[in-house]
Design a protein around this motif. Structure first.
Motif, mmCIF file in Angstrom:
data_model
loop_
_atom_site.group_PDB
_atom_site.id
_atom_site.type_symbol
_atom_site.label_atom_id
_atom_site.label_comp_id
_atom_site.label_asym_id
_atom_site.label_seq_id
_atom_site.Cartn_x
_atom_site.Cartn_y
_atom_site.Cartn_z
ATOM 1 N N UNK A 80 0.822 -1.206 0.000
ATOM 2 C CA UNK A 80 0.000 0.000 0.000
ATOM 3 C C UNK A 80 0.852 1.251 0.000
ATOM 4 N N UNK A 81 0.339 2.285 -0.658
ATOM 5 C CA UNK A 81 1.037 3.569 -0.659
ATOM 6 C C UNK A 81 0.141 4.629 -0.047
ATOM 7 N N UNK A 82 0.542 5.167 1.079
ATOM 8 C CA UNK A 82 -0.182 6.293 1.670
ATOM 9 C C UNK A 82 0.446 7.571 1.150
ATOM 10 N N UNK A 83 -0.371 8.611 0.904
ATOM 11 C CA UNK A 83 0.192 9.879 0.422
ATOM 12 C C UNK A 83 1.324 10.372 1.326
ATOM 13 N N UNK A 84 2.261 11.093 0.738
ATOM 14 C CA UNK A 84 3.320 11.680 1.542
ATOM 15 C C UNK A 84 4.471 10.747 1.878
ATOM 16 N N UNK A 85 4.381 9.473 1.459
ATOM 17 C CA UNK A 85 5.536 8.587 1.633
ATOM 18 C C UNK A 85 5.406 7.481 2.665
ATOM 19 N N UNK A 86 4.159 7.072 2.989
ATOM 20 C CA UNK A 86 3.954 5.986 3.962
ATOM 21 C C UNK A 86 3.645 4.690 3.217
ATOM 22 N N UNK A 87 4.631 3.796 3.167
ATOM 23 C CA UNK A 87 4.481 2.602 2.349
ATOM 24 C C UNK A 87 4.542 1.326 3.181
ATOM 25 N N UNK A 88 3.533 0.487 2.999
ATOM 26 C CA UNK A 88 3.435 -0.732 3.789
ATOM 27 C C UNK A 88 3.297 -1.952 2.887
ATOM 28 N N UNK A 89 4.030 -3.006 3.272
ATOM 29 C CA UNK A 89 4.004 -4.269 2.539
ATOM 30 C C UNK A 89 3.497 -5.318 3.517
ATOM 31 N N UNK A 90 2.672 -6.250 3.052
ATOM 32 C CA UNK A 90 2.170 -7.278 3.974
ATOM 33 C C UNK A 90 3.203 -8.389 4.165
ATOM 34 N N UNK A 91 3.083 -9.098 5.281
ATOM 35 C CA UNK A 91 3.924 -10.254 5.545
ATOM 36 C C UNK A 91 3.756 -11.281 4.412
#
Ligand SMILES: [Zn+2]
Length: 272
Positions: free
Chosen positions: A106-117
């Motif tokens: 996932x990409x959150x605006x402003x640079x917050x990026x999350x990848x699932x396990x």
């Protein structure tokens, strides 16, 4: 006899004053409307970051970070290195692996990026991680999600929002987050996804990784059964993998072969 010209002069003067007053009122109203429109339409980098922080917090509420500092540090090192090659290296880039069996990022605006396990566990080397992160980084760079949220806010609130001046930046952020609470489950248009693939591949290559990291991950995702629960959200929010690969193939072709060098991937940090 003497008063007549004076009255006429007064009338004339009053007439010009009314006209002048109407003029300035009209221009004031126009100014005011465009000002309120600007407030709603313009989302500054600061707003973008504030929105991303809240959206990421929402996601972390249902899928917390994997409790492994070493892994999180590693993902941040790779992500920040790739982001440093982009046109927005100074955003407060944050990367993380979250507890979810889903295969997704996932990409959150402003640079917050999350990848699932679930996605991380399917990766074979660092170039694949870089490719996945680069796709998300490209979404942030191009402001894909924040634009979707902005449009949604405008459509949902319409003229009402334009009439009511959104003078408070805090209020603007609240509205944007409100319209994008489900942003991770929302579908961007296909062109935005193809663009993120294309730009992601370039970013990863610029960072020194083999450019086939992202295509390799797409191939793996494509081989997961369509009915598998772990890929439902990804398939719902992205164009078919075969189509993404076809589009990438068209732009990459043989051109990217020159970037491919053995060992460009490197080993991944272990997932415990
Ligand atoms: Zn995407």
């Amino acid at each position: 006899m003497m008063r007549r010209p004076a009255i006429l002069l007064l009338v004339l003067l009053a007439g010009t004053q009314v006209a002048a007053a109407a003029d300035s009122l009209r221009s004031k109203l126009t100014e005011r409307l465009s000002e309120s429109q600007r407030m709603l339409l313009a989302v500054t980098e600061e707003d973008e970051i504030a929105v991303g922080r809240r959206v990421a917090a929402n996601l972390l509420g249902v899928a917390p970070l994997v409790k492994d500092d070493k892994l999180q540090r590693y993902v941040n090192t790779v992500g920040r290195w790739v982001a440093a090659q982009s046109s927005r290296p100074d955003l407060p880039w944050r990367f993380g692996v979250v507890e979810s069996a889903d295969v997704n990022a996932f990409a959150g605006p402003g640079g917050y990026i999350l990848v699932t396990r679930g996605l991380y566990a399917s990766l074979s080397d660092e170039s694949e991680l870089a490719g996945v992160l680069a796709h998300e980084i490209a979404h942030v760079i191009e402001r894909h999600h924040i634009e979707l949220m902005r449009k949604t806010t405008l459509i949902e609130e319409g003229r009402k929002a334009l009439e009511k001046q959104v003078g408070d930046k805090e209020e603007l952020v609240r509205r944007l987050v409100g319209s994008g609470a489900q942003i991770f489950a929302r579908r961007l248009d296909q062109a935005a996804e193809f663009e993120a693939d294309r730009k992601g591949v370039v970013l990863a290559a610029r960072a020194g990784y083999g450019p086939y990291g992202l295509p390799a991950v797409l191939q793996k995702i494509g081989s997961v059964a369509k009915s598998d629960d772990r890929v439902q959200l990804l398939f719902k929010t992205h164009p078919p993998v075969e189509e993404r690969l076809r589009m990438l193939d068209r732009v990459m072709g043989a051109e990217f072969l020159r970037y491919e060098r053995p060992g460009a991937g490197g080993a991944l940090a272990p997932l415990r």
